[in-house]
Design a protein around this motif. Structure first.
Motif, short mmCIF file in Angstrom:
data_model
loop_
_atom_site.label_atom_id
_atom_site.label_comp_id
_atom_site.label_asym_id
_atom_site.label_seq_id
_atom_site.Cartn_x
_atom_site.Cartn_y
_atom_site.Cartn_z
N THR A 103 -16.14 -24.75 6.48
CA THR A 103 -16.98 -25.86 6.00
C THR A 103 -16.15 -27.12 5.79
N ALA A 153 -15.48 -28.66 9.13
CA ALA A 153 -16.69 -29.30 9.65
C ALA A 153 -16.93 -30.65 8.97
N LYS A 154 -16.70 -30.72 7.66
CA LYS A 154 -16.87 -31.98 6.93
C LYS A 154 -15.85 -33.02 7.40
N GLU A 196 -14.54 -33.18 10.33
CA GLU A 196 -14.96 -33.64 11.66
C GLU A 196 -16.05 -34.69 11.55
N GLN A 197 -16.97 -34.49 10.63
CA GLN A 197 -18.04 -35.46 10.41
C GLN A 197 -17.48 -36.78 9.90
N ALA A 198 -16.52 -36.68 8.98
CA ALA A 198 -15.91 -37.90 8.43
C ALA A 198 -15.15 -38.67 9.50
N GLN A 238 -15.95 -39.04 12.52
CA GLN A 238 -16.89 -39.76 13.39
C GLN A 238 -17.17 -41.17 12.87
N THR A 239 -16.88 -41.39 11.59
CA THR A 239 -17.11 -42.72 11.02
C THR A 239 -15.94 -43.67 11.30
N TYR A 291 -7.98 -42.77 12.92
CA TYR A 291 -8.67 -41.78 13.75
C TYR A 291 -7.65 -40.80 14.36
#
Length: 203
Positions: free
Chosen positions: A73, A76-77, A79-81, A83-84, A92
């Motif tokens: 988890t 996954a978080k 990875e989401q962060a 993307q910003t 990045y």
């Protein structure tokens, strides 16, 4: 070491032997013929120590899976962060490197945990088989039985091809009241009861 272990096992079996039922209709002819059969699979399913050890491993697996899921988890978080962030930016690139390392470490951890669990299961199976073999040997010598063969006592499921094949290939297709499985199982479980301490779980 092996000699000491064998002596200890024999002593424990001797202490448990008097409590084994003297009447086992399934194996009434074993001593008469000097031949017996035993269902190893059934013993593994009903052996108290084996069952307790496997349950302990399963409980540990639940905890390990919870820990791994938490790490999954987190990745996954992250990875989401990521993307910003702007692609190509130093932030990045740094986050991408961190994620690659986290994923690699996670996979190594998964493989390590799986290997350790499999090794523990293998040891439990091996130790149980050694106890079963010792019990069979002791019982056979006490009862003057010259040969003990493994057999499958359960009827195959007609819908399970693997069980049907195993039944076709089994060594013993008929036995006339020479099944000592109940006695061996009783010896093992009585041995475990004698070894267990009040208020302590089976080891």
């Amino acid at each position: 070491m092996k000699t000491l272990l064998s002596l200890a096992t024999a002593a424990t079996l001797l202490s448990a032997a008097p409590f084994v039922s003297a009447q086992n209709p399934a194996g009434a002819n074993a001593t008469k013929y000097g031949i017996a059969v035993v269902d190893i699979n059934y013993i593994f399913k009903k052996d108290a120590r084996f069952e307790a050890q496997m349950k302990a491993i399963q409980s540990e697996m639940v905890g390990v899976n919870d820990t791994l899921n938490a790490k999954r988890t987190e990745i996954a978080k992250a990875e989401q962060a990521m993307q910003t962030l702007n692609i190509g930016s130093p932030e990045y690139k740094q986050q991408d490197e961190n994620l690659a390392k986290a994923k690699a470490d996670f996979q190594l951890d998964v493989n390590k945990q799986r290997r350790e669990i499999l090794e523990r299961e293998a040891k439990v199976y091996y130790d149980t088989y050694q106890r079963v073999t010792s019990a069979i040997t002791f019982y056979a010598k006490q009862k003057n039985i010259a040969l003990v063969m493994r057999f499958i006592g359960e009827e195959p499921d007609p819908n399970r091809r693997d069980e049907i094949i195993a039944s076709i290939n089994k060594d013993v297709h008929f036995q006339n009241q020479i099944d000592i499985t109940p006695d061996i199982l009783a010896m093992l479980n009585q041995q475990q009861q004698a070894a267990a301490r009040p208020g302590q779980p089976l080891q």
